[in-house]
Design an enzyme around this catalytic site. Sequence first.
Site, short mmCIF file in Angstrom:
data_model
loop_
_atom_site.label_atom_id
_atom_site.label_comp_id
_atom_site.label_asym_id
_atom_site.label_seq_id
_atom_site.Cartn_x
_atom_site.Cartn_y
_atom_site.Cartn_z
N GLU A 1 -5.90 6.35 -6.85
CA GLU A 1 -5.99 5.42 -7.84
C GLU A 1 -7.50 5.55 -8.41
OE1 GLU A 1 -4.86 1.36 -6.34
OE2 GLU A 1 -2.95 1.98 -5.77
N ARG B 1 0.90 -1.26 -0.13
CA ARG B 1 -0.06 -0.02 -0.07
C ARG B 1 0.80 1.26 -0.12
NH1 ARG B 1 -3.21 -3.13 -1.40
NH2 ARG B 1 -5.43 -3.66 -0.40
N HIS C 1 -1.74 -1.23 -10.26
CA HIS C 1 -2.23 -2.14 -9.14
C HIS C 1 -2.63 -3.66 -9.62
CE1 HIS C 1 -3.98 -1.52 -4.78
NE2 HIS C 1 -3.74 -2.99 -5.19
#
Length: 325
Positions: free
Chosen positions: A264, A236, A283
């Site tokens: 994001e 993260r 991601h």
Amino acid sequence: MSARVVVALGDELRGRVLAGADLDRLAAAADVVVSLDPAELTAADVCVTGWDTPPLPPSSYADGARLRLVAHTGGSVRYLIPAAALDRGVRVTQVAAVLAEAVAEFAVMSIIAGLRDSVGFATALRASEPWADLAARPPGRLLRDRTVGIVGASRTGRATLHRLRPFGCRCLVYDPFLDKADAAALGAEPVDLQRLLRDSDVVSLHAPVLPATRGMIGAAQVAALRPGALVVNTARSALVDGVALLAAARAGRVRVVTDVFDAEPLPVDDPWRRADGVVATPHIAALTADTLREQGAVTVDEVLRFLAGRPLEHEITRAAYDTAA
């Protein structure tokens, strides 16, 4: 009366995660409803959830509610259901163990690609850089001869350590909950964070975001990285001071491979997209066709175990919830 299982996944995610055969297995054991309607969630005995499921309405786990199990097809559950629901007897299961295998593979790939600068060479070749100039570029380094620091002995951190062992590299690990015996079993040396940052050629992040870990790699920790270090983040972005890390990459002090960002989707003008010294991916560390189908199959297996009164294999207990991602 059959148990009521609400599959609370949007059409796109449901199609990617749940094969028809898995839905058939559920339908043979329960009354299955596909819906994101809060009213349906409130009337469920079991909710199958995913990345696109909104937080469960408080009515679904209030005193007297029917909900007994949340079976999550993803990893992180804290955004989805609060600790209060577990305190009231709702059980929670997820597939972090499935995701860990995919993320660990991606992390090791990123480490090797970063050490060998494969993206940089490929980009220069595509830009028609002369062959002789490419040959004169600084050569890559062998993983075998590097020290790799793993921040967080999570499922993914452990799976990454397992995959690193055949390469023969030296591994350090920082995790305040890991003792020496467990670290030795993982083939790693337990150290404090400062020593890991100072001594590692590669730093790979695998910790959950908790109050104690948020910003754990701050500006001072970025400054402590050895010159030329490679930082890989498949965990993260909140673990790291992104401004400091990006500045260090732009200055040529470190190189970064990151799959996670503060914003994001990443805005088209975000400097992470085009900064020198950075390889950025959207991601996707856990995202493979095989993993998606396994997420669905393992989730359905858990629901069927629950309905049959058998032990769950991937339950998040109340004690584990506080340190879960």
